[in-house]
Scaffold this active site. Structure first.
Site, PDB file in Angstrom:
ATOM      1  N   ASP A   1     -11.817   7.100   6.697  1.00 22.68           N
ATOM      2  CA  ASP A   1     -11.009   5.912   6.952  1.00 22.68           C
ATOM      3  C   ASP A   1     -10.350   6.033   8.329  1.00 22.68           C
ATOM      4  O   ASP A   1      -9.133   6.111   8.451  1.00 22.68           O
ATOM      5  CB  ASP A   1      -9.951   5.805   5.837  1.00 22.68           C
TER       6      ASP A   1
ATOM      7  N   HIS B   1      -8.522  -6.145   4.453  1.00 28.02           N
ATOM      8  CA  HIS B   1      -8.229  -5.447   5.703  1.00 28.02           C
ATOM      9  C   HIS B   1      -9.584  -5.111   6.288  1.00 28.02           C
ATOM     10  O   HIS B   1     -10.332  -4.313   5.715  1.00 28.02           O
ATOM     11  CB  HIS B   1      -7.469  -4.134   5.453  1.00 28.02           C
TER      12      HIS B   1
ATOM     13  N   GLU C   1      -3.112  -3.019  -2.224  1.00 27.97           N
ATOM     14  CA  GLU C   1      -4.259  -2.414  -1.516  1.00 27.97           C
ATOM     15  C   GLU C   1      -4.595  -1.051  -2.123  1.00 27.97           C
ATOM     16  O   GLU C   1      -3.760  -0.160  -2.189  1.00 27.97           O
ATOM     17  CB  GLU C   1      -3.895  -2.246  -0.027  1.00 27.97           C
TER      18      GLU C   1
ATOM     19  N   TRP D   1       0.874  -1.189   0.000  1.00 26.27           N
ATOM     20  CA  TRP D   1       0.000   0.000   0.000  1.00 26.27           C
ATOM     21  C   TRP D   1       0.907   1.234   0.000  1.00 26.27           C
ATOM     22  O   TRP D   1       1.857   1.309   0.768  1.00 26.27           O
ATOM     23  CB  TRP D   1      -0.918   0.048   1.229  1.00 26.27           C
TER      24      TRP D   1
ATOM     25  N   ASP E   1      -9.633  -2.930   1.627  1.00 33.15           N
ATOM     26  CA  ASP E   1      -9.751  -2.432   3.006  1.00 33.15           C
ATOM     27  C   ASP E   1     -11.112  -1.742   3.055  1.00 33.15           C
ATOM     28  O   ASP E   1     -11.387  -0.851   2.238  1.00 33.15           O
ATOM     29  CB  ASP E   1      -8.591  -1.456   3.267  1.00 33.15           C
TER      30      ASP E   1
ATOM     31  N   ASP F   1      -7.111  -4.207  10.347  1.00 30.34           N
ATOM     32  CA  ASP F   1      -6.340  -2.968  10.199  1.00 30.34           C
ATOM     33  C   ASP F   1      -7.067  -1.827  10.911  1.00 30.34           C
ATOM     34  O   ASP F   1      -7.972  -1.230  10.346  1.00 30.34           O
ATOM     35  CB  ASP F   1      -6.151  -2.642   8.704  1.00 30.34           C
TER      36      ASP F   1
ATOM     37  N   ASP G   1     -10.140   4.053  10.919  1.00 33.77           N
ATOM     38  CA  ASP G   1      -9.521   2.890  11.554  1.00 33.77           C
ATOM     39  C   ASP G   1      -9.921   2.703  13.013  1.00 33.77           C
ATOM     40  O   ASP G   1      -9.081   2.465  13.875  1.00 33.77           O
ATOM     41  CB  ASP G   1      -7.991   2.925  11.369  1.00 33.77           C
TER      42      ASP G   1
ATOM     43  N   LYS H   1      -6.996   2.573  -2.418  1.00 36.57           N
ATOM     44  CA  LYS H   1      -7.538   3.547  -1.463  1.00 36.57           C
ATOM     45  C   LYS H   1      -8.202   4.681  -2.223  1.00 36.57           C
ATOM     46  O   LYS H   1      -7.827   4.987  -3.356  1.00 36.57           O
ATOM     47  CB  LYS H   1      -6.403   4.073  -0.587  1.00 36.57           C
TER      48      LYS H   1
ATOM     49  N   HIS I   1     -11.618   2.049   2.628  1.00 37.79           N
ATOM     50  CA  HIS I   1     -11.025   2.706   1.466  1.00 37.79           C
ATOM     51  C   HIS I   1     -11.961   2.944   0.297  1.00 37.79           C
ATOM     52  O   HIS I   1     -11.524   2.986  -0.854  1.00 37.79           O
ATOM     53  CB  HIS I   1      -9.805   1.909   0.990  1.00 37.79           C
TER      54      HIS I   1
HETATM   55  C1  RNT Z   1      -3.808   2.881   5.015  1.00 37.47           C
HETATM   56  C2  RNT Z   1      -3.927   1.433   4.756  1.00 37.47           C
HETATM   57  C3  RNT Z   1      -2.803   0.590   5.256  1.00 37.47           C
HETATM   58  C4  RNT Z   1      -2.303   0.977   6.631  1.00 37.47           C
HETATM   59  C5  RNT Z   1      -1.355  -0.006   7.249  1.00 37.47           C
HETATM   60  C6  RNT Z   1      -0.651   0.555   8.436  1.00 37.47           C
HETATM   61  O1  RNT Z   1      -4.946   3.582   4.745  1.00 37.47           O
HETATM   62  O2  RNT Z   1      -5.139   0.956   5.261  1.00 37.47           O
HETATM   63  O3  RNT Z   1      -3.171  -0.747   5.205  1.00 37.47           O
HETATM   64  O4  RNT Z   1      -3.362   1.172   7.506  1.00 37.47           O
HETATM   65  O5  RNT Z   1      -0.505  -0.483   6.303  1.00 37.47           O
HETATM   66 ZN    ZN Z   2      -5.453  -1.172   5.212  1.00 38.41          ZN
END
Ligand code: RNT
Ligand code: ZN
Length: 418
Positions: free
Chosen positions: A293, A285, A225, A184, A258, A325, A295, A227, A261
């Protein structure tokens, strides 16, 4: 407390709708979730002192964050003692462990810088997954890495990618199980770009160069990955969904989705079956985006359950790599990890306890009334009794009992880290 009696009564209830709870818990036990190391220290790692960059952010200042490999490993051990089953640990390259006084930059990393993690994993019978770290570093110039127009910058990060493939292969060889290596990059622009193609063309070429090194594709599953945007890169993301899906299909690597994303009304659960038709394997993820996003810690919410259903009812447990994640610095980090892991497992159990064949048949008969009725009634089945029993037979605390252990750990260990 003995949960068997309640389990036996739950088993009867599920049996009446054609669900075998014994089979469900057998299956759940086999599912390894890749637990991200970065919840333990707010994505800091051990190879730099600067801030977290790359458009991602951990907010909060809850005390007790892990500051050393030893502390991070101890915290991971605590979490794993509270989570049923055997799992994998997902490492980032910035978690390299150097000798006293040693420093090796990201383009020169070698397997030996992760030997302590391999030792850790071996002693506990865990697998390892890996991620090159394209953020929180001086060579991220103007927010760009693999898409940079500056050849020196781009080459530095290409070398980093190659180094990480070698490390991932070392993990797989040492631990005798495949290593998922996820790429990523944070690259993008804050405002409307003058060129959208150029950066993507450079990213594509960089990936081609990274993947040109020989590696065993049975051992290392490289994934990419995508985004939609990050903080400071709101207008344009080089590694967009179409870019990453196109690139992975074109090169035969895995796509990684993810669920933080995408645009807010898009759901990854709906994308899973589509991707399964065109990919042998996919990676996820699992996170919880709150308005962006963000998290947040994974909870037992509708989307996490829908994601689990798409994996389970499409018979894709061996085709979908599930990683977590999230990174919340505002609450006890050991608890955050434990809650996220247990909730992912609960979502999978919920899916395994759903009368999937029956629901599908009803849909094919266009009996949408009964589909809705049954899906809703299943929500109040004695799911908790099955979960508690699963915890008990796997020798981890059931219900909220695990929290006592986290409280004690906080008082005895985390509170001393001031
Ligand atoms: C970032 C991505 C990525 C990170 C990690 C730390 O938006 O989701 O996966 O969160 O690699
Ligand atoms: Zn991620």
């Amino acid at each position: 407390m003995n949960y068997q009696e309640r389990y036996l009564s739950a088993k009867e209830a599920y049996k009446a709708v054609g669900v075998d709870t014994d089979v469900a818990i057998e299956q759940l036990k086999k599912i390894a979730i890749s637990m991200h190391c970065w919840q333990g220290d707010d994505v800091t790692g051990f190879d730099h002192e600067g801030p977290l960059t790359g458009g991602i952010q951990a907010t909060g200042d809850y005390p007790g964050k892990a500051r050393t490999p030893k502390e991070l490993m101890a915290d991971i051990d605590k979490v794993l003692s509270l989570v049923p089953g055997k799992h994998k640990i997902n490492l980032h390259a910035n978690y390299a462990i150097f000798e006293e006084g040693e420093f090796v930059d990201r383009n020169k990393l070698e397997p030996k810088h992760f030997a302590k993690w391999v030792e850790f994993a071996k002693e506990r019978g865990l697998g390892l997954d890996f991620n090159p770290t394209y953020f929180s570093h001086d060579m991220v110039k103007g927010g760009l890495t693999l898409s940079s127009p500056d050849e020196e910058v781009r080459q530095f990060w290409i070398e980093h990618g190659k180094a990480c493939i070698r490390i991932a292969e070392y993990f797989a060889t040492e631990l005798n199980q495949p290593c998922v290596m996820n790429i990523w990059i944070p690259d993008g622009y804050k405002d409307i770009p003058a060129d959208r193609l150029g950066p993507r063309a450079r990213f594509k070429d960089s990936l081609d160069q990274i993947l040109s090194i020989p590696y065993d594709k049975e051992k290392v599953y490289v994934c990419l990955e995508s985004k939609v945007f990050g903080i400071g890169v709101e207008s344009y993301t080089v590694g967009s969904a179409e870019f990453c899906m196109g690139y992975s299909a074109h090169k035969g690597i895995m796509p990684l989705m993810d669920n933080g994303h995408y645009h807010p009304t898009e759901v990854v659960s709906d994308k899973i079956p589509a991707m399964l038709l065109f990919n042998d394997k996919i990676a996820l993820h699992v996170t919880r985006p709150v308005r962006w996003d963000s998290d947040h810690v994974v909870i037992f919410d509708d989307e996490t359950r829908e994601i689990a259903k798409e994996i389970v009812r499409n018979d894709a447990l061996d085709r979908v790599f599930i990683a977590l994640d999230f990174f919340d610095a505002s609450i006890n980090r050991v608890a955050a990890w434990t809650i996220g892991m247990r909730n992912m497992q609960k979502a999978l159990l919920y899916a395994l306890l759903s009368p999937n064949a029956k629901l599908k048949a009803l849909q094919d008969e266009s009996n949408f009334t009964e589909v809705l009725m049954l899906q809703e009634e299943m929500k109040v089945y004695p799911f908790g009794d099955v979960w508690n029993y699963f915890c008990e037979i796997n020798e981890v605390p059931a219900k909220e009992d695990w929290y006592k252990e986290v409280k004690a750990y906080e008082e005895e260990v985390l509170a001393l880290r001031q």
